[in-house]
Design a protein around this motif. Structure first.
Motif, PDB file in Angstrom:
ATOM      1  N   GLN A  56       0.824  -1.214   0.000  1.00  0.00           N
ATOM      2  CA  GLN A  56       0.000   0.000   0.000  1.00  0.00           C
ATOM      3  C   GLN A  56       0.854   1.258   0.000  1.00  0.00           C
ATOM      4  N   ASP A  57       1.965   1.218   0.721  1.00  0.00           N
ATOM      5  CA  ASP A  57       2.861   2.376   0.703  1.00  0.00           C
ATOM      6  C   ASP A  57       3.433   2.595  -0.698  1.00  0.00           C
ATOM      7  N   GLN A  58       3.798   1.488  -1.369  1.00  0.00           N
ATOM      8  CA  GLN A  58       4.307   1.614  -2.727  1.00  0.00           C
ATOM      9  C   GLN A  58       3.227   2.132  -3.675  1.00  0.00           C
ATOM     10  N   ARG A  59       2.010   1.648  -3.494  1.00  0.00           N
ATOM     11  CA  ARG A  59       0.886   2.149  -4.299  1.00  0.00           C
ATOM     12  C   ARG A  59       0.692   3.650  -4.106  1.00  0.00           C
ATOM     13  N   ASN A  60       0.748   4.103  -2.865  1.00  0.00           N
ATOM     14  CA  ASN A  60       0.554   5.528  -2.602  1.00  0.00           C
ATOM     15  C   ASN A  60       1.633   6.374  -3.263  1.00  0.00           C
ATOM     16  N   GLN A  61       2.848   5.832  -3.321  1.00  0.00           N
ATOM     17  CA  GLN A  61       3.914   6.557  -4.017  1.00  0.00           C
ATOM     18  C   GLN A  61       3.643   6.634  -5.518  1.00  0.00           C
ATOM     19  N   ARG A  65       3.172   9.933  -7.803  1.00  0.00           N
ATOM     20  CA  ARG A  65       3.910  10.176  -9.048  1.00  0.00           C
ATOM     21  C   ARG A  65       2.932  10.477 -10.191  1.00  0.00           C
ATOM     22  N   TRP A  66       1.784   9.792 -10.197  1.00  0.00           N
ATOM     23  CA  TRP A  66       0.779  10.069 -11.230  1.00  0.00           C
ATOM     24  C   TRP A  66       0.226  11.496 -11.088  1.00  0.00           C
ATOM     25  N   LEU A  67      -0.045  11.896  -9.855  1.00  0.00           N
ATOM     26  CA  LEU A  67      -0.547  13.247  -9.631  1.00  0.00           C
ATOM     27  C   LEU A  67       0.468  14.298 -10.077  1.00  0.00           C
ATOM     28  N   ASP A  68       1.738  13.998  -9.860  1.00  0.00           N
ATOM     29  CA  ASP A  68       2.787  14.935 -10.295  1.00  0.00           C
ATOM     30  C   ASP A  68       2.866  15.041 -11.813  1.00  0.00           C
ATOM     31  N   ASN A  69       2.364  14.008 -12.501  1.00  0.00           N
ATOM     32  CA  ASN A  69       2.486  13.971 -13.959  1.00  0.00           C
ATOM     33  C   ASN A  69       1.123  13.937 -14.650  1.00  0.00           C
ATOM     34  N   LEU A  70       0.134  14.531 -14.004  1.00  0.00           N
ATOM     35  CA  LEU A  70      -1.199  14.540 -14.608  1.00  0.00           C
ATOM     36  C   LEU A  70      -1.197  15.184 -15.990  1.00  0.00           C
ATOM     37  N   LEU A  71      -0.377  16.175 -16.169  1.00  0.00           N
ATOM     38  CA  LEU A  71      -0.366  16.887 -17.448  1.00  0.00           C
ATOM     39  C   LEU A  71       0.622  16.278 -18.437  1.00  0.00           C
ATOM     40  N   ASN A  72       1.167  15.124 -18.090  1.00  0.00           N
ATOM     41  CA  ASN A  72       2.112  14.443 -18.973  1.00  0.00           C
ATOM     42  C   ASN A  72       1.648  12.996 -19.166  1.00  0.00           C
ATOM     43  N   PRO A  73       0.565  12.788 -19.916  1.00  0.00           N
ATOM     44  CA  PRO A  73      -0.013  11.445 -20.043  1.00  0.00           C
ATOM     45  C   PRO A  73       0.898  10.428 -20.720  1.00  0.00           C
ATOM     46  N   LEU A  75       3.518   9.482 -19.610  1.00  0.00           N
ATOM     47  CA  LEU A  75       4.131   8.711 -18.526  1.00  0.00           C
ATOM     48  C   LEU A  75       3.126   7.845 -17.774  1.00  0.00           C
ATOM     49  N   TRP A  76       1.852   7.998 -18.067  1.00  0.00           N
ATOM     50  CA  TRP A  76       0.841   7.292 -17.283  1.00  0.00           C
ATOM     51  C   TRP A  76       0.986   5.775 -17.360  1.00  0.00           C
ATOM     52  N   GLN A  77       1.218   5.254 -18.524  1.00  0.00           N
ATOM     53  CA  GLN A  77       1.278   3.806 -18.697  1.00  0.00           C
ATOM     54  C   GLN A  77       2.375   3.200 -17.820  1.00  0.00           C
ATOM     55  N   ASP A  78       3.547   3.814 -17.826  1.00  0.00           N
ATOM     56  CA  ASP A  78       4.644   3.303 -17.003  1.00  0.00           C
ATOM     57  C   ASP A  78       4.311   3.404 -15.524  1.00  0.00           C
ATOM     58  N   ILE A  79       3.677   4.496 -15.132  1.00  0.00           N
ATOM     59  CA  ILE A  79       3.336   4.667 -13.726  1.00  0.00           C
ATOM     60  C   ILE A  79       2.339   3.602 -13.287  1.00  0.00           C
ATOM     61  N   PHE A  80       1.314   3.357 -14.097  1.00  0.00           N
ATOM     62  CA  PHE A  80       0.302   2.369 -13.739  1.00  0.00           C
ATOM     63  C   PHE A  80       0.890   0.962 -13.623  1.00  0.00           C
ATOM     64  N   HIS A  81       1.993   0.700 -14.283  1.00  0.00           N
ATOM     65  CA  HIS A  81       2.599  -0.631 -14.230  1.00  0.00           C
ATOM     66  C   HIS A  81       3.887  -0.642 -13.409  1.00  0.00           C
ATOM     67  N   LEU A 191     -10.514  13.962  -8.051  1.00  0.00           N
ATOM     68  CA  LEU A 191      -9.690  12.983  -8.757  1.00  0.00           C
ATOM     69  C   LEU A 191      -9.855  11.598  -8.137  1.00  0.00           C
ATOM     70  N   PRO A 192      -9.540  10.551  -8.900  1.00  0.00           N
ATOM     71  CA  PRO A 192      -9.636   9.193  -8.334  1.00  0.00           C
ATOM     72  C   PRO A 192      -8.706   9.011  -7.145  1.00  0.00           C
ATOM     73  N   LYS A 193      -9.150   8.201  -6.181  1.00  0.00           N
ATOM     74  CA  LYS A 193      -8.373   7.893  -4.983  1.00  0.00           C
ATOM     75  C   LYS A 193      -7.417   6.729  -5.276  1.00  0.00           C
ATOM     76  N   PRO A 194      -6.429   6.519  -4.396  1.00  0.00           N
ATOM     77  CA  PRO A 194      -5.488   5.405  -4.625  1.00  0.00           C
ATOM     78  C   PRO A 194      -6.174   4.074  -4.868  1.00  0.00           C
ATOM     79  N   GLU A 195      -7.254   3.797  -4.101  1.00  0.00           N
ATOM     80  CA  GLU A 195      -7.943   2.515  -4.276  1.00  0.00           C
ATOM     81  C   GLU A 195      -8.726   2.450  -5.579  1.00  0.00           C
ATOM     82  N   ASP A 196      -8.989   3.599  -6.202  1.00  0.00           N
ATOM     83  CA  ASP A 196      -9.620   3.607  -7.523  1.00  0.00           C
ATOM     84  C   ASP A 196      -8.619   3.246  -8.618  1.00  0.00           C
ATOM     85  N   LEU A 197      -7.377   3.676  -8.421  1.00  0.00           N
ATOM     86  CA  LEU A 197      -6.357   3.488  -9.448  1.00  0.00           C
ATOM     87  C   LEU A 197      -5.659   2.136  -9.360  1.00  0.00           C
TER      88      LEU A 197
END
Length: 204
Positions: A56-61, A65-73, A75-81, A191-197
């Motif tokens: 869960q701590d790793q998920r929150n990180q 990171r996704w929130l920091d890069n919301l305007l840079n989609p 990077l989203w794919q790498d962040i999600f995986h 915005l979606p919460k950690p448990e949503d993502l």
């Protein structure tokens, strides 16, 4: 001369003592088994909590990171995986949860995993099984291992080619929960919460 009568009472008493001693031995043996089972269950509870805490701590990180890069989609794919560099180790959280359950992470017993993303944690109880009829239980500790994984719950639709550079992808998440993100109105509460993502769960 009258025949002498013999009583069975004197013969039955040793049998009674033997039966009672046997029953007491079985009772103490079952108690020892129960003590050992309770200690093992406690170790497994601590391992489960520790692995989930680290994941869960790793998920929150990752969410940060996704929130920091919301305007840079891009990077989203790498962040999600989980393909992100510079994340902090999360074993401190595993140790914290193990401590809360009267156990500790054994040396080298907290390892990150990458496919799928998650943590495997091994713990040992702080207290032994305790004194029992079984020799050695007063110095016997229980160990247990658990593995928790982090799985993305969302994908996204790239915006149309003619949508312009400022249009963000639409998030498509499990449970038919979708988000249309407006780069000019990124309200954190909406915005979606950690448990949503991400889904975090124990795995075999």
């Amino acid at each position: 001369m009258r025949p002498r009568k013999y009583s069975d009472a004197g013969q039955a008493f040793p049998i009674y003592i033997t039966v009672v001693a046997g029953l007491l031995f079985l009772a103490f043996a079952y108690l020892a088994v129960g003590q050992a089972a309770a200690t093992r269950n406690g170790a497994q509870t601590a391992a489960d909590a520790a692995a989930l805490g680290a994941a869960q701590d790793q998920r929150n990180q990752l969410v940060g990171r996704w929130l920091d890069n919301l305007l840079n989609p891009d990077l989203w794919q790498d962040i999600f995986h989980g393909k992100v560099e510079g994340l902090d180790p999360s074993c401190w959280r595993a140790q914290q949860l193990a401590d809360a359950n009267d156990a500790h992470v054994v040396g080298g017993g907290c390892e990150p995993e990458w496919d799928p993303l998650g943590y495997t944690v091994e713990v040992k109880t702080n207290d032994p099984v305790g004194d029992s009829i079984v020799p050695g239980t007063e110095k016997t500790y229980a160990t247990a291992e658990a593995r928790a994984v982090i799985e993305p719950r969302c994908d996204f639709d790239p915006p149309p080619a003619d949508a312009g550079p400022d249009v963000l992808p639409r998030l498509l998440c499990e449970g038919d929960r979708n988000w249309d993100l407006d780069p000019d109105d990124l309200d954190l509460d909406a915005l979606p919460k950690p448990e949503d993502l991400f889904d975090v769960h124990l795995a075999d």
